[in-house]
Write a protein that holds these residues in place. Structure first.
Motif, mmCIF file in Angstrom:
data_model
loop_
_atom_site.group_PDB
_atom_site.id
_atom_site.type_symbol
_atom_site.label_atom_id
_atom_site.label_comp_id
_atom_site.label_asym_id
_atom_site.label_seq_id
_atom_site.Cartn_x
_atom_site.Cartn_y
_atom_site.Cartn_z
ATOM 1 N N ASN A 96 0.803 -1.228 0.000
ATOM 2 C CA ASN A 96 0.000 0.000 0.000
ATOM 3 C C ASN A 96 0.839 1.283 0.000
ATOM 4 O O ASN A 96 0.312 2.369 -0.191
ATOM 5 C CB ASN A 96 -1.010 -0.005 1.160
ATOM 6 C CG ASN A 96 -0.361 -0.257 2.506
ATOM 7 O OD1 ASN A 96 0.861 -0.200 2.619
ATOM 8 N ND2 ASN A 96 -1.160 -0.543 3.520
ATOM 9 N N ARG A 97 2.153 1.169 0.205
ATOM 10 C CA ARG A 97 2.981 2.381 0.148
ATOM 11 C C ARG A 97 3.354 2.669 -1.305
ATOM 12 O O ARG A 97 3.255 1.783 -2.156
ATOM 13 C CB ARG A 97 4.282 2.195 0.933
ATOM 14 C CG ARG A 97 4.036 1.937 2.391
ATOM 15 C CD ARG A 97 5.342 1.870 3.158
ATOM 16 N NE ARG A 97 5.068 1.289 4.457
ATOM 17 C CZ ARG A 97 5.403 1.829 5.619
ATOM 18 N NH1 ARG A 97 6.043 2.961 5.664
ATOM 19 N NH2 ARG A 97 5.107 1.227 6.750
ATOM 20 N N GLY A 145 12.858 5.240 9.433
ATOM 21 C CA GLY A 145 12.509 4.034 10.193
ATOM 22 C C GLY A 145 13.759 3.463 10.831
ATOM 23 O O GLY A 145 14.460 4.175 11.558
ATOM 24 N N THR A 183 19.989 1.105 11.540
ATOM 25 C CA THR A 183 21.131 0.196 11.374
ATOM 26 C C THR A 183 20.632 -1.242 11.481
ATOM 27 O O THR A 183 19.641 -1.501 12.161
ATOM 28 C CB THR A 183 22.157 0.381 12.508
ATOM 29 O OG1 THR A 183 21.559 0.012 13.750
ATOM 30 C CG2 THR A 183 22.664 1.802 12.594
ATOM 31 N N ALA A 207 -1.229 0.149 -3.576
ATOM 32 C CA ALA A 207 -2.437 -0.695 -3.688
ATOM 33 C C ALA A 207 -3.202 -0.601 -2.361
ATOM 34 O O ALA A 207 -2.735 -1.132 -1.363
ATOM 35 C CB ALA A 207 -2.054 -2.127 -3.980
ATOM 36 N N ALA A 251 -6.495 -3.681 0.244
ATOM 37 C CA ALA A 251 -6.366 -5.048 -0.296
ATOM 38 C C ALA A 251 -7.158 -6.032 0.565
ATOM 39 O O ALA A 251 -7.145 -5.944 1.792
ATOM 40 C CB ALA A 251 -4.901 -5.458 -0.334
ATOM 41 N N ALA A 283 2.831 -8.632 5.726
ATOM 42 C CA ALA A 283 2.337 -7.452 6.463
ATOM 43 C C ALA A 283 2.231 -7.824 7.943
ATOM 44 O O ALA A 283 2.113 -8.992 8.293
ATOM 45 C CB ALA A 283 0.983 -7.030 5.912
ATOM 46 N N ALA A 339 -2.539 -5.874 10.320
ATOM 47 C CA ALA A 339 -3.249 -5.813 9.032
ATOM 48 C C ALA A 339 -3.975 -7.118 8.718
ATOM 49 O O ALA A 339 -4.740 -7.193 7.757
ATOM 50 C CB ALA A 339 -2.251 -5.508 7.918
ATOM 51 N N ALA A 371 4.934 -0.002 15.600
ATOM 52 C CA ALA A 371 6.355 0.010 15.224
ATOM 53 C C ALA A 371 6.998 -1.365 15.394
ATOM 54 O O ALA A 371 7.403 -1.991 14.418
ATOM 55 C CB ALA A 371 7.103 1.050 16.049
ATOM 56 N N ILE A 372 7.094 -1.840 16.626
ATOM 57 C CA ILE A 372 7.831 -3.087 16.866
ATOM 58 C C ILE A 372 6.947 -4.072 17.631
ATOM 59 O O ILE A 372 6.417 -3.734 18.695
ATOM 60 C CB ILE A 372 9.094 -2.832 17.721
ATOM 61 C CG1 ILE A 372 9.792 -1.546 17.289
ATOM 62 C CG2 ILE A 372 9.998 -4.052 17.715
ATOM 63 C CD1 ILE A 372 11.041 -1.671 16.529
HETATM 64 C C1 LIG Z 1 11.063 3.051 13.975
HETATM 65 C C2 LIG Z 1 11.680 1.717 13.767
HETATM 66 C C3 LIG Z 1 13.029 1.548 14.014
HETATM 67 C C4 LIG Z 1 13.617 0.300 13.835
HETATM 68 N N1 LIG Z 1 14.953 0.171 14.021
HETATM 69 C C5 LIG Z 1 15.568 -0.995 13.697
HETATM 70 C C6 LIG Z 1 16.985 -1.086 13.693
HETATM 71 O O1 LIG Z 1 17.693 -0.112 13.972
HETATM 72 N N2 LIG Z 1 17.540 -2.282 13.370
HETATM 73 C C7 LIG Z 1 16.788 -3.375 13.012
HETATM 74 O O2 LIG Z 1 17.343 -4.435 12.697
HETATM 75 N N3 LIG Z 1 15.445 -3.302 12.991
HETATM 76 C C8 LIG Z 1 14.825 -2.136 13.308
HETATM 77 N N4 LIG Z 1 13.463 -2.040 13.247
HETATM 78 C C9 LIG Z 1 12.706 -3.238 12.904
HETATM 79 C C10 LIG Z 1 12.830 -3.540 11.418
HETATM 80 O O3 LIG Z 1 12.930 -2.348 10.737
HETATM 81 C C11 LIG Z 1 11.629 -4.222 10.929
HETATM 82 O O4 LIG Z 1 11.447 -5.433 11.648
HETATM 83 C C12 LIG Z 1 11.710 -4.577 9.455
HETATM 84 O O5 LIG Z 1 12.181 -3.522 8.650
HETATM 85 C C13 LIG Z 1 10.323 -4.961 9.073
HETATM 86 O O6 LIG Z 1 10.325 -5.433 7.770
HETATM 87 P P1 LIG Z 1 9.048 -6.171 7.203
HETATM 88 O O7 LIG Z 1 9.221 -6.320 5.757
HETATM 89 O O8 LIG Z 1 8.786 -7.407 7.979
HETATM 90 O O9 LIG Z 1 7.835 -5.191 7.545
HETATM 91 P P2 LIG Z 1 7.517 -3.742 6.980
HETATM 92 O O10 LIG Z 1 8.726 -2.977 6.694
HETATM 93 O O11 LIG Z 1 6.527 -3.166 7.917
HETATM 94 O O12 LIG Z 1 6.825 -4.056 5.590
HETATM 95 C C14 LIG Z 1 5.505 -4.512 5.497
HETATM 96 C C15 LIG Z 1 4.877 -3.812 4.310
HETATM 97 O O13 LIG Z 1 3.541 -4.283 4.176
HETATM 98 C C16 LIG Z 1 2.728 -3.177 3.838
HETATM 99 N N5 LIG Z 1 1.345 -3.458 4.219
HETATM 100 C C17 LIG Z 1 0.825 -3.565 5.454
HETATM 101 N N6 LIG Z 1 -0.498 -3.788 5.392
HETATM 102 C C18 LIG Z 1 -0.812 -3.854 4.084
HETATM 103 C C19 LIG Z 1 -2.029 -4.048 3.368
HETATM 104 N N7 LIG Z 1 -3.186 -4.231 3.991
HETATM 105 N N8 LIG Z 1 -2.001 -4.008 2.022
HETATM 106 C C20 LIG Z 1 -0.812 -3.815 1.356
HETATM 107 N N9 LIG Z 1 0.356 -3.625 1.988
HETATM 108 C C21 LIG Z 1 0.358 -3.650 3.330
HETATM 109 C C22 LIG Z 1 3.322 -2.040 4.646
HETATM 110 O O14 LIG Z 1 2.940 -0.763 4.158
HETATM 111 C C23 LIG Z 1 4.800 -2.299 4.474
HETATM 112 O O15 LIG Z 1 5.310 -1.642 3.350
HETATM 113 C C24 LIG Z 1 12.827 -0.803 13.419
HETATM 114 C C25 LIG Z 1 11.472 -0.634 13.168
HETATM 115 C C26 LIG Z 1 10.899 0.612 13.336
HETATM 116 C C27 LIG Z 1 9.441 0.775 13.036
#
Ligand SMILES: Cc1cc2nc3c(=O)[nH]c(=O)nc-3n(C[C@H](O)[C@H](O)[C@H](O)COP(=O)(O)OP(=O)(O)OC[C@H]3O[C@@H](n4cnc5c(N)ncnc54)[C@H](O)[C@@H]3O)c2cc1C
Length: 466
Positions: A35-36, A56, A59, A250, A253, A284, A288, A413-414
């Motif tokens: 969705n981004r 976000g 490191t 998108a 969804a 996701a 979600a 966030a986490i």
């Molecule tokens: C502020 C912050 C700081 C962090 N700092 C660190 C750090 O320093 N080091 C580290 O290792 N980790 C860190 N983390 C954790 C790490 O960044 C995340 O665990 C990791 O990037 C998450 O990746 P992901 O692909 O699982 O999820 P996401 O990056 O959340 O990707 C999921 C995607 O799914 C999309 N999505 C969600 N719902 C829907 C829907 N209904 N329809 C379509 N798309 C959807 C979202 O928009 C997103 O783009 C941090 C997290 C945050 C929030």
């Protein structure tokens, strides 16, 4: 628009991107829906004048072989601003600070330094000598706080684990369950009966493993980013996989179950589109899940949706000329006991090249987390006031006037792996059995760090292959 493919990956964060990368390498048919309007999920870099800041994560840690291999395969790939290259943090990263009595103290690395530091009480240092002889815990749902106090003592909880948990989970060690949030730590005690003894024994095992598989030598636990920021990692993968495989922006969804597989419908630019597919890989977050998969049993959806996420206020501060005390390390973390309003500060321009002008500084400041869930509602003015007060005191800054001050508010966030984690893992297994072709990943299971996410992305691709 109507599309048809074998696999749809929901989410183009680092997990979904990794899955896409490996499906692509195996010549599979797939589409990624997010969705981004950009790839990378929460991983996102922005530029403001001479400052390059993250909105976000800042490191990662080279903590899995899967991460090392992905970066090797991407090296030189066209990214957002340059060819992709992994950037390891400067050696300063080894020095980390914990605030005690309002001042940064060096965080001890290793038992020897733990004995001389002022962070822990004399009594607990003595207790540490007895750690190898303490009994194993028997409660699988023991919280991290209980675990640490039992094995090491209250001051280790207050001045090592509590600030560390704020830095990693923006969480509360009194709520996180060791078995799920820190499985390696839990297994050390269960398998070896002691953290100190177990670490030494594991060290020997790892040495042998490295002799047998030299690739493992590259898993160093060093801190990484990418040249010019983490978005370059996302675009390195995105460009390799091919833009045509991604449907970004998108909205709304929804997945439905069909006789032959699944159908995903969403709205893009005001128009409804659908994709027919045989498999869906969800990356996701748990927040979600219920809206994405309405056909899943209500009870299972409830268990998944119950996963708590911390919220975080992240500020990126740029100073053309830094006039505070030297930023000679990774950053500082703030224990809850210190009653301050920030969780920690990362010295990004010390760690990585080209993040701030020469003599300037780029800082990432974190607030909120499970300590102050209400901070997400603070106004920009209130946030700026808190950050100015806190940083002026800690770094002895006389005139606090950053040239750049960006505020990012992160809901969800986490994820906080608490006592209901096992129930969630069971629900996920049950759903996957009940609906063959539905593969559930994302940060609701499998770890929160970027290396964990990449590792899971590889596993999801393996499961989704024909
Ligand atoms: C502020 C912050 C700081 C962090 N700092 C660190 C750090 O320093 N080091 C580290 O290792 N980790 C860190 N983390 C954790 C790490 O960044 C995340 O665990 C990791 O990037 C998450 O990746 P992901 O692909 O699982 O999820 P996401 O990056 O959340 O990707 C999921 C995607 O799914 C999309 N999505 C969600 N719902 C829907 C829907 N209904 N329809 C379509 N798309 C959807 C979202 O928009 C997103 O783009 C941090 C997290 C945050 C929030």
């Amino acid at each position: 628009m109507e599309y048809s493919t074998d696999t749809v990956i929901i989410g183009a964060g680092i997990t979904g991107l990794t899955t896409a990368f490996y499906l692509n390498q195996n010549d599979q048919n797939f589409l990624v829906v997010d969705n981004r309007d950009y790839p990378g999920g929460v991983m996102h870099t922005q530029k403001c004048g001479d400052f390059v800041y993250e909105t976000g994560p800042n490191t990662g840690v080279l903590g899995s072989l899967e991460a090392v291999k992905l970066f090797e395969q991407l090296h030189g790939e066209k990214s957002l601003t340059a060819d992709y290259a992994l950037e390891k943090a400067s050696t300063a990263a080894k020095k980390r600070f914990i605030i005690k009595g309002g001042k940064p103290n060096i965080m001890p690395m290793g038992v020897g330094k733990g004995i001389t530091t002022k962070l822990f009480t004399f009594k607990d240092k003595l207790r540490l000598l007895g750690e190898p002889f303490r009994k194993r815990g028997t409660n699988p749902n023991e919280t991290l706080a209980q675990f640490v106090v039992r094995r090491m003592g209250q001051s280790f909880l207050d001045y090592a684990i509590n600030p560390f948990i704020s830095g990693v989970y923006a969480g509360d060690p009194g709520m996180l369950v060791t078995k799920y949030a820190f499985p390696k730590l839990y297994n050390l005690e269960q398998n070896y009966g002691s953290l100190i003894g177990g670490s030494m024994k594991i060290g020997k095992v790892r040495k042998k493993e490295k002799e047998q598989n030299p690739d493992l030598k590259k898993v160093t636990r060093e801190t990484f980013s990418a040249d010019d920021g983490l978005s370059n990692l996302a675009y390195g993968i995105y460009n390799r996989v091919g833009e045509d495989k991604f449907i970004l922006s998108a909205q709304r969804a929804v997945v439905t179950k069909t006789e032959s597989g699944f159908e995903i419908s969403f709205i893009k630019k005001g128009e409804r589109s659908t994709i027919k597919c045989r498999r869906v890989v969800n990356t996701a977050g748990a927040y979600a899940f219920a809206d994405l998969f309405p056909f899943v049993d209500d009870e299972d959806k409830k268990v998944i949706s119950a996963l708590k996420y911390s919220s975080v206020v992240e500020c990126a501060l740029g100073f053309e000329k830094w006039q505070g005390t030297p930023l000679d390390g990774f950053g500082c973390l703030v224990p809850q006991k210190e009653n301050r309003k920030i969780l920690g500060v990362l010295y990004m321009s010390t760690l990585f090249k080209n993040r701030a002008p020469k003599d300037g500084a780029l800082l990432a400041v974190f607030m909120g987390g499970m300590r102050h869930l209400d901070y997400l509602d603070l106004s920009d003015t209130e946030i700026k006031k808190i950050v100015a007060e806190e940083l002026s005191q800690i770094y002895k800054i006389k005139e606090f006037e950053p040239e750049m001050f960006k505020i990012m508010r992160h809901h969800n966030a986490i994820p906080q792996y608490q006592a209901d984690t096992e129930q969630r893992i069971n629900a996920i297994e049950k759903i996957e059995k009940q609906f063959p072709g539905l593969i559930i990943g994302g940060n609701m299971i499998g770890g929160i760090g970027m290396s964990d996410r990449i590792k899971q992305g590889v596993q999801l691709a393996e499961k989704a292959k024909i």
